[in-house]
Write an enzyme that holds these catalytic residues in place. Structure first.
Site, PDB file in Angstrom:
ATOM      1  N   ARG A 101       0.817  -1.223   0.000  1.00 27.64           N
ATOM      2  CA  ARG A 101       0.000   0.000   0.000  1.00 27.64           C
ATOM      3  C   ARG A 101       0.850   1.272   0.000  1.00 27.64           C
ATOM      4  O   ARG A 101       0.351   2.358  -0.273  1.00 27.64           O
ATOM      5  CB  ARG A 101      -0.945  -0.004   1.203  1.00 27.64           C
ATOM      6  CG  ARG A 101      -2.192  -0.862   0.981  1.00 27.64           C
ATOM      7  CD  ARG A 101      -3.083  -0.855   2.203  1.00 27.64           C
ATOM      8  NE  ARG A 101      -2.595  -1.767   3.231  1.00 27.64           N
ATOM      9  CZ  ARG A 101      -3.119  -1.873   4.451  1.00 27.64           C
ATOM     10  NH1 ARG A 101      -4.138  -1.100   4.800  1.00 27.64           N
ATOM     11  NH2 ARG A 101      -2.635  -2.725   5.327  1.00 27.64           N
ATOM     12  N   GLN A 129      12.789 -14.357   6.439  1.00 29.63           N
ATOM     13  CA  GLN A 129      11.538 -15.052   6.122  1.00 29.63           C
ATOM     14  C   GLN A 129      11.474 -15.168   4.603  1.00 29.63           C
ATOM     15  O   GLN A 129      11.243 -14.181   3.908  1.00 29.63           O
ATOM     16  CB  GLN A 129      10.328 -14.293   6.659  1.00 29.63           C
ATOM     17  CG  GLN A 129       9.014 -15.023   6.460  1.00 29.63           C
ATOM     18  CD  GLN A 129       7.806 -14.200   6.888  1.00 29.63           C
ATOM     19  OE1 GLN A 129       7.898 -12.982   7.009  1.00 29.63           O
ATOM     20  NE2 GLN A 129       6.666 -14.852   7.096  1.00 29.63           N
TER      21      GLN A 129
END
Length: 450
Positions: A13, A69
């Site tokens: 976003r 990750q």
């Protein structure tokens, strides 16, 4: 107490090529605000979980450990990515989000103390929000104790009416955390491994779980868009201005004064409107800064007066008068009692004590002594098209207007340079150098031209 900071998200976003957590708030990356808050709370080490833009985060952030990750499969999966970093750990671990730049060390410290004092296995920090859309809802038992957290997408209509939300800040017993993470499933609307599920798992085992409501929900605001970034910026800058004024600095108009979080200003300094103080700038006492001045990574002494100026990565010593319309470029040192007037640019130069650069000069790659007077329109010609060279000017030198000092060149102590001269050779001590063509007047030239 150790800390895990989750900073692996893409931040779609934000619509940016820069990882979300590297976007600056009050002059430094939001991730660094969170790291600094953890350290201020007493964290012994910080492990930052990175994913999207990992190499850029490594490049910009130091003093922490990293865990990667490889896939963004939820907050539970992110924490699990740091399991190897904590294989020998015991005690408490704090989990923070890398996009919460308003969090403070005091808040974290108090939160951990309540967690440990109550002998809890896990505690979540919650907030009461008017608009809770998008947040996980905190569900409590009839006696007010913690029951579970339901993500917004998985919540029923009745659960979505709840105003208490999960801030994403937790404190766990580190061994119990990683043991319970092994049981977390991804059977939910997003197909992700949710960290809040660890709380339910521990509760089902009979562990004691706490949920503490934060007093100021603004401290836990997460940044997901440029609009939220601007809102956080406003809050932090207002806080910084208040801190500065409470320490004895006058800010004429706080609404038009922008001071980065790490800037330091001495007492009785006055900051005029339209001033931007950025990076690691330090300013001494009894200065007058602005209006319309920008300082970036500057060291400014006491009693300095400057206005309408842009200065970066340089040093300005005590009692200097600067401006208007001055540009001090990196690598410069302006010594005591120097006066620099309008439309002067100084780059990578040392200006000696009490020297004067009144107006319309370019001084680049120059070592200038004390008591020098530079005439209007004078420049050091430092570039031959391929390389840059230095100009050396001694003490008490007088340089006439519209002179060019073509580097490499030296002007010794007490020398004078006649106005309009182009100096290409050394000027010895106390000499007068004249380097211009002799004036020739052509009689009746106008009549012949007509």
């Amino acid at each position: 107490m150790e800390t895990i900071i989750l900073a692996a998200g893409k931040g779609t976003r934000m619509k940016s090529n820069l990882p979300k957590v590297l976007h600056k708030v009050c002059g430094k990356p939001m991730l660094l605000h969170v790291i600094d808050a953890a350290k201020a709370a007493g964290s012994s080490r910080e492990v930052v979980v990175i994913g999207s833009g990992a190499e850029l985060v490594r490049e910009k952030i130091s003093g922490v450990e990293f865990a990667v990750q490889t896939e963004q499969l939820g907050t539970g999966h992110a924490v699990l990515s740091a399991k190897e970093n904590f294989k020998n750990s015991t005690g408490s671990v704090i989990i923070l989000c890398g996009d919460t730049p308003l969090v403070t060390g005091e808040l974290i410290k108090n939160f951990v103390e309540l967690h440990e004092k109550s002998k809890l296995s896990a505690t979540v920090l919650t907030a009461e929000l008017e608009n809770a859309d998008g947040y996980g809802r905190v569900i409590r038992e009839s006696d007010g104790t913690f029951k579970k957290i339901v993500e917004h997408k998985d919540a029923t209509e009745e659960e979505r009416k709840i105003r208490e939300v999960n801030t994403g800040i937790y404190c766990f017993d580190v061994r119990k955390l990683f043991d319970a993470l092994a049981e977390v499933k991804n059977e939910n609307a997003q197909g992700e491994y949710y960290l809040p599920d660890v709380l339910s798992i521990l509760k089902s085992r009979g562990e004691k779980i706490g949920a503490i409501v934060v007093e100021d929900e603004n401290l836990t605001i997460g940044i997901n868009s440029r609009v939220q970034l601007a809102a956080a910026e406003k809050i932090l800058r207002q806080k910084k201005n208040i801190e500065v004024m409470e320490n004895g600095v006058t800010i004429i108009d706080p609404a038009s004064t922008f001071i980065d979080s790490e800037v330091k200003i001495g007492r009785d300094t006055i900051i005029y409107p339209g001033t931007y103080l950025e990076g690691k700038t330090t300013i001494g006492e009894n200065c007058e800064i602005g209006p319309n001045t920008r300082l970036v990574d500057m060291k400014v002494g006491n009693g300095v007066q400057m206005q309408f100026s842009y200065c970066h990565e340089s040093e300005i010593c005590d009692d200097v008068i600067l401006g208007p319309y001055v540009h001090i470029r990196p690598g410069s040192k302006i010594s005591r009692k120097v006066k620099i007037g309008n439309f002067v640019e100084v780059k990578n130069s040392n200006i000696g004590e009490g020297s004067k650069l009144p107006h319309l000069q370019y001084i680049g790659d120059c070592d200038m002594g004390s008591g020098v007077n530079m005439g209007c329109g004078t420049i050091t010609v430092n570039y031959d098209g391929k390389k840059k060279f230095r100009t050396v000017i001694g003490d008490n030198v007088f340089v006439g207007c519209n002179s060019n000092l073509v580097a490499p060149v030296e002007v010794e102590n007490g020398a004078y340079i006649a106005a309009g001269s182009t100096i290409t050779d050394k000027v010895p001590e106390n000499n007068l150098a004249i380097a211009r063509a002799r004036q020739v007047n052509k009689p009746d030239w106008k009549d012949k031209r007509d």
